[in-house]
Scaffold this active site. Structure first.
Site, mmCIF file in Angstrom:
data_model
loop_
_atom_site.group_PDB
_atom_site.id
_atom_site.type_symbol
_atom_site.label_atom_id
_atom_site.label_comp_id
_atom_site.label_asym_id
_atom_site.label_seq_id
_atom_site.Cartn_x
_atom_site.Cartn_y
_atom_site.Cartn_z
ATOM 1 N N GLN A 63 -32.364 2.310 -24.984
ATOM 2 C CA GLN A 63 -32.217 3.127 -25.997
ATOM 3 C C GLN A 63 -33.648 3.718 -26.319
ATOM 4 O OE1 GLN A 63 -29.231 4.592 -27.442
ATOM 5 N NE2 GLN A 63 -30.768 6.124 -28.021
ATOM 6 N N HIS A 121 -32.412 -3.103 -28.595
ATOM 7 C CA HIS A 121 -31.749 -1.969 -27.749
ATOM 8 C C HIS A 121 -32.911 -1.320 -26.874
ATOM 9 C CE1 HIS A 121 -28.706 0.368 -26.295
ATOM 10 N NE2 HIS A 121 -28.400 1.059 -27.057
ATOM 11 N N CYS A 155 -29.193 7.606 -32.175
ATOM 12 C CA CYS A 155 -28.944 7.042 -31.044
ATOM 13 C C CYS A 155 -27.251 7.266 -30.644
ATOM 14 C CB CYS A 155 -28.894 5.431 -30.869
ATOM 15 S SG CYS A 155 -28.413 4.565 -32.325
ATOM 16 N N ASP A 162 -29.871 5.472 -37.884
ATOM 17 C CA ASP A 162 -28.733 4.901 -36.966
ATOM 18 C C ASP A 162 -27.704 4.473 -38.091
ATOM 19 O OD1 ASP A 162 -27.057 3.406 -35.178
ATOM 20 O OD2 ASP A 162 -28.631 1.855 -35.019
ATOM 21 N N ARG A 174 -24.489 -6.524 -22.687
ATOM 22 C CA ARG A 174 -24.411 -6.159 -24.198
ATOM 23 C C ARG A 174 -23.545 -7.131 -24.718
ATOM 24 N NH1 ARG A 174 -22.943 -0.577 -27.419
ATOM 25 N NH2 ARG A 174 -24.998 -0.108 -26.109
ATOM 26 N N ARG A 187 -30.619 8.997 -21.738
ATOM 27 C CA ARG A 187 -30.203 7.405 -21.519
ATOM 28 C C ARG A 187 -30.073 7.336 -19.922
ATOM 29 N NH1 ARG A 187 -27.838 4.377 -25.192
ATOM 30 N NH2 ARG A 187 -28.349 2.602 -23.659
HETATM 31 N N1 CP Z 1 -26.620 4.538 -28.127
HETATM 32 C C1 CP Z 1 -25.678 3.861 -27.690
HETATM 33 O O1 CP Z 1 -26.119 2.609 -27.262
HETATM 34 O O2 CP Z 1 -24.370 4.129 -27.718
HETATM 35 P P1 CP Z 1 -23.234 3.411 -27.312
HETATM 36 O O3 CP Z 1 -22.930 2.215 -28.026
HETATM 37 O O4 CP Z 1 -21.985 4.125 -26.879
HETATM 38 O O5 CP Z 1 -23.431 2.716 -25.754
HETATM 39 N N1 NVA Z 2 -27.313 -0.402 -34.436
HETATM 40 C C1 NVA Z 2 -26.036 -0.017 -33.641
HETATM 41 C C2 NVA Z 2 -26.399 0.736 -32.556
HETATM 42 C C3 NVA Z 2 -25.059 1.237 -31.728
HETATM 43 C C4 NVA Z 2 -25.602 1.849 -30.464
HETATM 44 C C5 NVA Z 2 -25.236 -1.297 -33.493
HETATM 45 O O1 NVA Z 2 -25.848 -2.325 -32.973
HETATM 46 O O2 NVA Z 2 -23.943 -1.010 -33.580
#
Ligand code: CP
Ligand code: NVA
Length: 323
Positions: free
Chosen positions: A143, A140, A279, A239, A113, A307
């Site tokens: 997701q 993502h 999400c 989101d 990430r 997930r």
């Molecule tokens: N939806 C999601 O990716 O959540 P986190 O940021 O908690 O991993």
């Molecule tokens: N769009 C959000 C998703 C978090 C799971 C971010 O990137 O922070």
């Protein structure tokens, strides 16, 4: 793969490969991963990844992705290792080219990430093991697999029957929107993205998802009005308005997104069977109302659970758990 669900053979070429973008999967592979997730969730299928180790390199915060990857590996008999940049030499500037080659000698896959998609691609270039996008600023993909698994469950449980449904994404044209567009297009789902002017998804991802949609008898459309996005949809999705890395834009974004809350009025505009998705993490009273989040149409916590199941299917395919 004796007794395997038809289509599962499409997953064999994924062994040893990467998942950097939702578009790295073919239509058949996306469908087969969702079907495998269904089978794993129901207990109809078991996978053994004993001895396999997944390294987690997370430059941004995470609850769901980190925990679901760890638990997924544990349930499949493998392990995860926290390789957070703060506790490795990455945080002190060791190059990706060196880190990726060294880690490839120790662990069997990496879930990463980070901010830039290019950094993820760099890891994948230098690593000789599978690299999975656990969220970048661009996409993502894990997701989106869980999201369409949740939609399939709400509409009969067969991922093949997703084709022809409509998912309306209302909000910022961000990483989550991009993967929903690409995976939706692969599955034959019509994806309608509703966002204020200036917050559209990337032009490249829009064009790419529309090209994929053209091959799968569905559409990816952009609208600039929330009710128009929601009308008749089978899923309403939103989101956060400010993603990780955009914290200083929070106040300006709250102004720009005024009127874009996924609330009961939007739910009333959708199909009567429509489900509400997010999400997470969510900001109640901003991009989603407490009523929509906790109401009868919400499948948000099933979605979070999924997930785990979707990533078990993905790990099984990438780490050779299918035989
Ligand atoms: N939806 C999601 O990716 O959540 P986190 O940021 O908690 O991993
Ligand atoms: N769009 C959000 C998703 C978090 C799971 C971010 O990137 O922070």
């Amino acid at each position: 793969m004796a007794g395997a669900h038809p289509g599962l053979e499409s997953l064999i070429p994924l062994r040893g490969g990467d998942l950097l973008s939702s578009a790295d999967l073919s239509r058949d592979q996306t469908l087969a991963l969702l079907q495998l997730a269904v089978d794993l969730k129901s207990g109809q299928r078991q996978i053994d990844l004993a001895g396999k180790v997944l390294g987690l390199i997370f430059t941004k915060a995470s609850t769901r992705t980190r925990v679901s990857f760890s638990v997924a590996m544990a349930r499949l008999g493998g392990q995860t290792l926290d390789l957070n940049p703060q506790v490795t030499q990455v945080g002190r500037g060791e190059p990706v080219a060196d880190t990726a080659r060294v880690l490839s000698r120790y662990v069997d896959a990496l879930a990463i990430r980070t901010f830039a998609q290019d950094e993820l691609a760099d890891y994948a270039h230098w690593a000789s093991i599978p690299v999975v996008n656990a969220l970048t600023d661009l996409e993502h993909p894990c997701q989106a697999l869980a999201d369409y698994l949740t939609l399939a469950e709400a509409f009969g449980g067969n991922p093949h029957n997703l084709a022809g449904l409509t998912l309306a994404y209302v909000g910022d044209g961000n990483n989550v929107a991009h993967s929903l567009m690409l995976t939706g297009a692969l599955l034959g789902v019509n994806v309608r993205v509703g966002c204020p002017v200036g917050f559209e998804p990337s032009r490249e991802v829009l064009a790419q998802s529309q090209a994929i949609a053209g091959q799968n008898d569905c559409r990816v459309d952009l609208v600039h009005e929330p009710l128009a996005a929601a009308r008749g949809a089978h899923a309403l999705y939103t989101d956060v308005w400010a993603s990780m890395g955009q914290e200083e834009e929070q106040a300006a974004r709250e102004r720009a997104f005024s009127g874009w809350c996924l609330d009961e009025a939007l739910v009333a505009e959708a199909d009567s069977r429509a489900i509400v998705l997010h999400c997470l993490p969510a900001h109640r009273g901003e991009e989603i109302s407490a009523g929509a989040m906790e109401g009868p149409s919400s499948r948000i916590f099933d979605q979070a659970e999924n997930r785990l199941h979707a990533q078990q299917a993905l790990l099984a395919a990438l780490l050779g758990g299918l035989g």
